[in-house]
Design a protein around this motif. Structure first.
Motif, PDB file in Angstrom:
ATOM      1  N   ALA A  51      80.114  25.069 -61.571  1.00 50.58           N
ATOM      2  CA  ALA A  51      78.692  25.325 -61.793  1.00 50.58           C
ATOM      3  C   ALA A  51      77.887  24.867 -60.592  1.00 50.58           C
ATOM      4  CB  ALA A  51      78.220  24.583 -63.041  1.00 50.58           C
ATOM      5  N   ASP A  52      76.816  25.609 -60.320  1.00 52.17           N
ATOM      6  CA  ASP A  52      75.837  25.246 -59.302  1.00 52.17           C
ATOM      7  C   ASP A  52      74.509  25.088 -60.033  1.00 52.17           C
ATOM      8  OD1 ASP A  52      73.954  25.104 -57.266  1.00 52.17           O
ATOM      9  OD2 ASP A  52      75.011  26.555 -55.999  1.00 52.17           O
ATOM     10  N   LEU A  53      74.042  23.857 -60.138  1.00 56.14           N
ATOM     11  CA  LEU A  53      72.830  23.596 -60.907  1.00 56.14           C
ATOM     12  C   LEU A  53      71.576  24.095 -60.202  1.00 56.14           C
ATOM     13  CD1 LEU A  53      73.622  20.019 -62.262  1.00 56.14           C
ATOM     14  CD2 LEU A  53      73.915  22.213 -63.412  1.00 56.14           C
ATOM     15  N   THR A  54      71.609  24.241 -58.888  1.00 54.39           N
ATOM     16  CA  THR A  54      70.416  24.720 -58.179  1.00 54.39           C
ATOM     17  C   THR A  54      70.220  26.219 -58.397  1.00 54.39           C
ATOM     18  OG1 THR A  54      71.690  24.942 -56.137  1.00 54.39           O
ATOM     19  CG2 THR A  54      70.422  22.927 -56.422  1.00 54.39           C
ATOM     20  N   THR A  55      71.299  26.989 -58.352  1.00 56.08           N
ATOM     21  CA  THR A  55      71.189  28.435 -58.569  1.00 56.08           C
ATOM     22  C   THR A  55      71.374  28.803 -60.033  1.00 56.08           C
ATOM     23  OG1 THR A  55      73.547  28.817 -58.160  1.00 56.08           O
ATOM     24  CG2 THR A  55      72.055  28.934 -56.252  1.00 56.08           C
ATOM     25  N   LYS A  56      71.712  27.836 -60.858  1.00 52.40           N
ATOM     26  CA  LYS A  56      71.945  28.018 -62.289  1.00 52.40           C
ATOM     27  C   LYS A  56      73.060  29.027 -62.548  1.00 52.40           C
ATOM     28  CE  LYS A  56      67.181  26.912 -63.289  1.00 52.40           C
ATOM     29  NZ  LYS A  56      65.892  27.417 -63.742  1.00 52.40           N
ATOM     30  N   SER A  57      74.112  28.966 -61.735  1.00 51.15           N
ATOM     31  CA  SER A  57      75.265  29.840 -61.961  1.00 51.15           C
ATOM     32  C   SER A  57      76.412  28.999 -62.509  1.00 51.15           C
ATOM     33  CB  SER A  57      75.674  30.546 -60.666  1.00 51.15           C
ATOM     34  OG  SER A  57      76.117  29.613 -59.715  1.00 51.15           O
ATOM     35  N   PHE A  58      77.040  29.516 -63.554  1.00 47.54           N
ATOM     36  CA  PHE A  58      78.113  28.821 -64.238  1.00 47.54           C
ATOM     37  C   PHE A  58      79.301  29.752 -64.361  1.00 47.54           C
ATOM     38  CE2 PHE A  58      74.186  26.924 -65.492  1.00 47.54           C
ATOM     39  CZ  PHE A  58      74.442  25.574 -65.534  1.00 47.54           C
ATOM     40  N   LYS A  59      80.472  29.226 -64.072  1.00 51.10           N
ATOM     41  CA  LYS A  59      81.696  30.023 -64.182  1.00 51.10           C
ATOM     42  C   LYS A  59      82.694  29.237 -65.016  1.00 51.10           C
ATOM     43  CE  LYS A  59      85.392  32.002 -61.402  1.00 51.10           C
ATOM     44  NZ  LYS A  59      85.930  32.114 -60.044  1.00 51.10           N
ATOM     45  N   LEU A  60      83.095  29.814 -66.132  1.00 51.82           N
ATOM     46  CA  LEU A  60      84.104  29.229 -67.000  1.00 51.82           C
ATOM     47  C   LEU A  60      85.449  29.775 -66.547  1.00 51.82           C
ATOM     48  CD1 LEU A  60      84.134  27.354 -69.457  1.00 51.82           C
ATOM     49  CD2 LEU A  60      84.116  29.375 -70.894  1.00 51.82           C
ATOM     50  N   LEU A  61      86.393  28.893 -66.211  1.00 46.39           N
ATOM     51  CA  LEU A  61      87.664  29.341 -65.654  1.00 46.39           C
ATOM     52  C   LEU A  61      88.569  29.991 -66.701  1.00 46.39           C
ATOM     53  CD1 LEU A  61      88.387  26.374 -63.240  1.00 46.39           C
ATOM     54  CD2 LEU A  61      87.198  28.517 -62.778  1.00 46.39           C
ATOM     55  N   GLN A  62      88.538  29.483 -67.931  1.00 45.84           N
ATOM     56  CA  GLN A  62      89.336  30.084 -68.997  1.00 45.84           C
ATOM     57  C   GLN A  62      88.502  30.072 -70.275  1.00 45.84           C
ATOM     58  OE1 GLN A  62      92.957  28.002 -69.872  1.00 45.84           O
ATOM     59  NE2 GLN A  62      93.653  29.528 -71.324  1.00 45.84           N
ATOM     60  N   HIS A  63      88.113  31.246 -70.738  1.00 45.15           N
ATOM     61  CA  HIS A  63      87.302  31.379 -71.940  1.00 45.15           C
ATOM     62  C   HIS A  63      88.189  31.290 -73.177  1.00 45.15           C
ATOM     63  CE1 HIS A  63      85.293  33.728 -75.132  1.00 45.15           C
ATOM     64  NE2 HIS A  63      84.242  33.054 -74.717  1.00 45.15           N
ATOM     65  N   GLN A  64      87.729  30.546 -74.189  1.00 42.55           N
ATOM     66  CA  GLN A  64      88.472  30.454 -75.439  1.00 42.55           C
ATOM     67  C   GLN A  64      87.713  31.065 -76.604  1.00 42.55           C
ATOM     68  OE1 GLN A  64      89.250  26.225 -75.584  1.00 42.55           O
ATOM     69  NE2 GLN A  64      91.296  26.513 -74.745  1.00 42.55           N
ATOM     70  N   GLN A  65      86.410  30.757 -76.703  1.00 36.61           N
ATOM     71  CA  GLN A  65      85.659  31.229 -77.868  1.00 36.61           C
ATOM     72  C   GLN A  65      84.166  31.194 -77.565  1.00 36.61           C
ATOM     73  OE1 GLN A  65      86.431  28.914 -81.380  1.00 36.61           O
ATOM     74  NE2 GLN A  65      84.611  29.630 -82.422  1.00 36.61           N
ATOM     75  N   THR A  66      83.461  32.185 -78.087  1.00 34.75           N
ATOM     76  CA  THR A  66      81.999  32.204 -78.036  1.00 34.75           C
ATOM     77  C   THR A  66      81.490  32.472 -79.433  1.00 34.75           C
ATOM     78  OG1 THR A  66      81.969  33.044 -75.772  1.00 34.75           O
ATOM     79  CG2 THR A  66      79.949  33.297 -77.044  1.00 34.75           C
ATOM     80  N   VAL A  67      80.521  31.689 -79.853  1.00 33.18           N
ATOM     81  CA  VAL A  67      79.899  31.861 -81.161  1.00 33.18           C
ATOM     82  C   VAL A  67      78.414  32.094 -80.926  1.00 33.18           C
ATOM     83  CG1 VAL A  67      79.365  30.761 -83.369  1.00 33.18           C
ATOM     84  CG2 VAL A  67      81.588  30.342 -82.268  1.00 33.18           C
ATOM     85  N   TYR A  68      77.918  33.224 -81.474  1.00 33.60           N
ATOM     86  CA  TYR A  68      76.495  33.543 -81.393  1.00 33.60           C
ATOM     87  C   TYR A  68      75.828  33.223 -82.726  1.00 33.60           C
ATOM     88  CZ  TYR A  68      77.585  36.016 -77.106  1.00 33.60           C
ATOM     89  OH  TYR A  68      77.993  36.325 -75.842  1.00 33.60           O
ATOM     90  N   ARG A  69      74.633  32.657 -82.651  1.00 37.71           N
ATOM     91  CA  ARG A  69      73.871  32.342 -83.859  1.00 37.71           C
ATOM     92  C   ARG A  69      72.597  33.181 -83.857  1.00 37.71           C
ATOM     93  NH1 ARG A  69      75.337  27.681 -81.472  1.00 37.71           N
ATOM     94  NH2 ARG A  69      73.267  27.325 -80.652  1.00 37.71           N
TER      95      ARG A  69
END
Length: 184
Positions: A163-181
């Motif tokens: 992640a780069d907090l200045t550019t607000k870019s995030f990269k997850l190396l291995q995705h497992q689960q996403t839950v939307y509410r």
């Protein structure tokens, strides 16, 4: 012949006794022990760093810190790091149970690491993990452990983060689960 044998046995016995009871040089062990002792310890400490224009760039507070000059690091208990954005407002706050700050401004946060967005308009609100490497002045985050990212209406779980907090870019190396509410 018998006198020579007795003389050799006496010389060997006295050499063995001398080596057995001779005082040993413990200065090397003492030096190693001194390297493991902190140069100083501070309690309830806060450090603020300002940029060239005089604005607050970051701040660090901790319940306890131990500085090891010869080993080149500082160890923190219960640290809280606050990073400020380009508008000089608190942008992110990182906390953990312990941390190690190295001379090259690399910080390793350990045990119950929480990164919280202090900006109201951010998509990501919180990052949780057990271990995280942070390059302090570049505001880069990395790890290869389980990560939980929470935001407005979603939670993502995976392994590894860049992640780069200045550019607000995030990269997850291995995705497992996403839950939307559905938040209304």
């Amino acid at each position: 012949m018998r006198k020579l044998f007795v003389l050799v046995v006496l010389i060997l016995a006295s050499t063995a006794a001398y080596l057995w009871f001779a005082p040993q040089d413990n200065s090397r062990a003492l030096q190693t022990d001194q390297e493991l002792l902190p140069d100083y310890v501070a309690l309830n400490v806060t450090r603020r760093l300002y940029n060239a224009d005089g604005y607050l760039a970051d701040s660090v507070s901790a319940k306890r810190l131990e500085h090891f000059d010869q080993l080149g690091f500082t160890q923190f208990e219960m640290p809280v790091y606050t990073l400020y954005n380009e508008l000089h407002q608190a942008g992110w706050q990182a906390s953990s149970q312990s941390a190690v700050w190295f001379a090259n401004d690399k910080v390793i946060l350990e045990q119950q690491v929480n990164i919280i967005s202090l900006m109201a308009d951010g998509m990501i609100e919180r990052i949780e993990t057990d271990n995280l490497e942070m390059l302090f002045y570049d505001q880069l985050l990395r790890n290869d452990r389980p990560v939980r990212i929470s935001g407005k209406g979603f939670t993502i779980q995976g392994v590894g983060l860049e992640a780069d907090l200045t550019t607000k870019s995030f990269k997850l190396l291995q995705h497992q689960q996403t839950v939307y509410r559905n938040e209304e």
